[in-house]
Design an enzyme around this catalytic site. Structure first.
Site, PDB file in Angstrom:
ATOM      1  N   LYS A  11       0.823  -1.214   0.000  1.00  0.00           N
ATOM      2  CA  LYS A  11       0.000   0.000   0.000  1.00  0.00           C
ATOM      3  C   LYS A  11       0.863   1.273   0.000  1.00  0.00           C
ATOM      4  O   LYS A  11       2.078   1.218   0.256  1.00  0.00           O
ATOM      5  CB  LYS A  11      -0.942  -0.036   1.208  1.00  0.00           C
ATOM      6  N   TYR A  51     -12.524  -1.602  -3.650  1.00  0.00           N
ATOM      7  CA  TYR A  51     -13.062  -1.753  -2.288  1.00  0.00           C
ATOM      8  C   TYR A  51     -14.583  -1.563  -2.243  1.00  0.00           C
ATOM      9  O   TYR A  51     -15.125  -1.202  -1.194  1.00  0.00           O
ATOM     10  CB  TYR A  51     -12.377  -0.752  -1.346  1.00  0.00           C
ATOM     11  N   ARG A 104       2.337  -6.472   9.034  1.00  0.00           N
ATOM     12  CA  ARG A 104       1.661  -5.267   9.530  1.00  0.00           C
ATOM     13  C   ARG A 104       2.223  -4.813  10.866  1.00  0.00           C
ATOM     14  O   ARG A 104       2.333  -3.606  11.127  1.00  0.00           O
ATOM     15  CB  ARG A 104       0.149  -5.510   9.601  1.00  0.00           C
ATOM     16  N   ASN A 114      -2.066   0.353   6.562  1.00  0.00           N
ATOM     17  CA  ASN A 114      -1.570  -0.877   7.191  1.00  0.00           C
ATOM     18  C   ASN A 114      -0.676  -1.708   6.273  1.00  0.00           C
ATOM     19  O   ASN A 114      -0.664  -2.934   6.358  1.00  0.00           O
ATOM     20  CB  ASN A 114      -2.724  -1.693   7.782  1.00  0.00           C
ATOM     21  N   HIS A 117      -2.149  -5.390   1.570  1.00  0.00           N
ATOM     22  CA  HIS A 117      -3.454  -6.034   1.402  1.00  0.00           C
ATOM     23  C   HIS A 117      -3.218  -7.518   1.213  1.00  0.00           C
ATOM     24  O   HIS A 117      -2.230  -7.927   0.621  1.00  0.00           O
ATOM     25  CB  HIS A 117      -4.151  -5.476   0.149  1.00  0.00           C
ATOM     26  N   GLU A 128      -9.600 -10.223  -7.453  1.00  0.00           N
ATOM     27  CA  GLU A 128      -8.641  -9.129  -7.262  1.00  0.00           C
ATOM     28  C   GLU A 128      -7.436  -9.268  -8.205  1.00  0.00           C
ATOM     29  O   GLU A 128      -6.934  -8.275  -8.731  1.00  0.00           O
ATOM     30  CB  GLU A 128      -8.202  -9.090  -5.799  1.00  0.00           C
TER      31      GLU A 128
HETATM   32  P1  GDP Z   1      -8.258  -6.450   5.702  1.00  0.00           P
HETATM   33  O1  GDP Z   1      -8.931  -7.615   5.004  1.00  0.00           O
HETATM   34  O2  GDP Z   1      -7.436  -6.879   6.888  1.00  0.00           O
HETATM   35  O3  GDP Z   1      -7.463  -5.577   4.750  1.00  0.00           O
HETATM   36  O4  GDP Z   1      -9.399  -5.540   6.327  1.00  0.00           O
HETATM   37  P2  GDP Z   1     -10.828  -5.052   5.787  1.00  0.00           P
HETATM   38  O5  GDP Z   1     -11.214  -5.824   4.532  1.00  0.00           O
HETATM   39  O6  GDP Z   1     -11.773  -5.082   6.929  1.00  0.00           O
HETATM   40  O7  GDP Z   1     -10.602  -3.513   5.404  1.00  0.00           O
HETATM   41  C1  GDP Z   1      -9.992  -3.135   4.180  1.00  0.00           C
HETATM   42  C2  GDP Z   1      -9.026  -2.011   4.459  1.00  0.00           C
HETATM   43  O8  GDP Z   1      -9.767  -0.859   4.915  1.00  0.00           O
HETATM   44  C3  GDP Z   1      -8.018  -2.272   5.588  1.00  0.00           C
HETATM   45  O9  GDP Z   1      -6.915  -3.035   5.182  1.00  0.00           O
HETATM   46  C4  GDP Z   1      -7.650  -0.858   5.988  1.00  0.00           C
HETATM   47  O10 GDP Z   1      -6.719  -0.274   5.051  1.00  0.00           O
HETATM   48  C5  GDP Z   1      -8.983  -0.147   5.870  1.00  0.00           C
HETATM   49  N1  GDP Z   1      -9.727  -0.151   7.158  1.00  0.00           N
HETATM   50  C6  GDP Z   1     -10.295  -1.218   7.781  1.00  0.00           C
HETATM   51  N2  GDP Z   1     -10.903  -0.852   8.923  1.00  0.00           N
HETATM   52  C7  GDP Z   1     -10.727   0.486   9.027  1.00  0.00           C
HETATM   53  C8  GDP Z   1     -11.139   1.466   9.988  1.00  0.00           C
HETATM   54  O11 GDP Z   1     -11.799   1.160  10.987  1.00  0.00           O
HETATM   55  N3  GDP Z   1     -10.759   2.760   9.742  1.00  0.00           N
HETATM   56  C9  GDP Z   1     -10.048   3.128   8.638  1.00  0.00           C
HETATM   57  N4  GDP Z   1      -9.716   4.413   8.471  1.00  0.00           N
HETATM   58  N5  GDP Z   1      -9.649   2.220   7.705  1.00  0.00           N
HETATM   59  C10 GDP Z   1      -9.975   0.929   7.899  1.00  0.00           C
END
Ligand code: GDP
Length: 140
Positions: A11, A51, A104, A114, A117, A128
């Site tokens: 990222k 997303y 991470r 973070n 991905h 993807e």
């Molecule tokens: P992942 O599968 O671990 O990447 O997590 P998710 O699919 O739940 O979320 C996608 C991405 O959205 C994450 O990798 C973060 O970059 C972002 N994200 C997730 N949760 C949050 C949050 O609570 N706040 C913010 N600002 N970004 C978030």
């Protein structure tokens, strides 16, 4: 059944910090082979498409802005049990909750920025990967 492919992005925060090489080294040392890879930059619109599943979440607009804020590296990776093993290698979404030694934990700056991905299912890994790469851009 265990899959053998997953999809990842390094990222913008990790790319900008110059951590791409160190992250790719950890990925290769964990046994993943690179099947396709490119450096690119998403537009906000493309980040929104990638997303789309999060469109209703409160952080969606911020996430699209962040993911299009700078270059990334996109890659398809191969390994037995790739999706599950890669999720273990990267650690929890929030680096504060990520296990010691995970990508991470080492490189992420926040729950949003973070570092990497990792696809969360075989189905999403295929979707993807196809978002970024056509068949002829992949090894094998
Ligand atoms: P992942 O599968 O671990 O990447 O997590 P998710 O699919 O739940 O979320 C996608 C991405 O959205 C994450 O990798 C973060 O970059 C972002 N994200 C997730 N949760 C949050 C949050 O609570 N706040 C913010 N600002 N970004 C978030």
């Amino acid at each position: 059944m265990a899959t053998n492919r997953t999809f990842t992005m390094i990222k913008p925060d990790a790319f900008e910090a110059g951590n791409s090489g160190a992250i790719l080294k950890m990925i290769e040392e964990a046994g993943f082979k690179i099947v396709a890879m490119k450096a690119t930059q998403l537009t906000s619109e493309l980040a929104g498409k990638f997303y789309a599943v999060h469109a209703e979440r409160p952080f969606y607009a911020d996430l699209c802005a962040y993911m299009s804020s700078g270059p990334i590296i996109a890659a398809i990776l191969e390994k037995d049990n790739a999706v599950e093993d890669f999720r273990k290698l990267i650690g929890a979404t929030n680096p504060a909750d990520a296990a010691e030694g995970t990508i991470r934990k080492i490189f992420a700056k926040s729950i949003e920025a973070n570092a990497v991905h990792g696809s969360d299912s075989d189905e999403n890994a295929a979707i993807e990967g196809a978002f970024y790469f056509s068949e002829f851009e992949r090894v094998g």
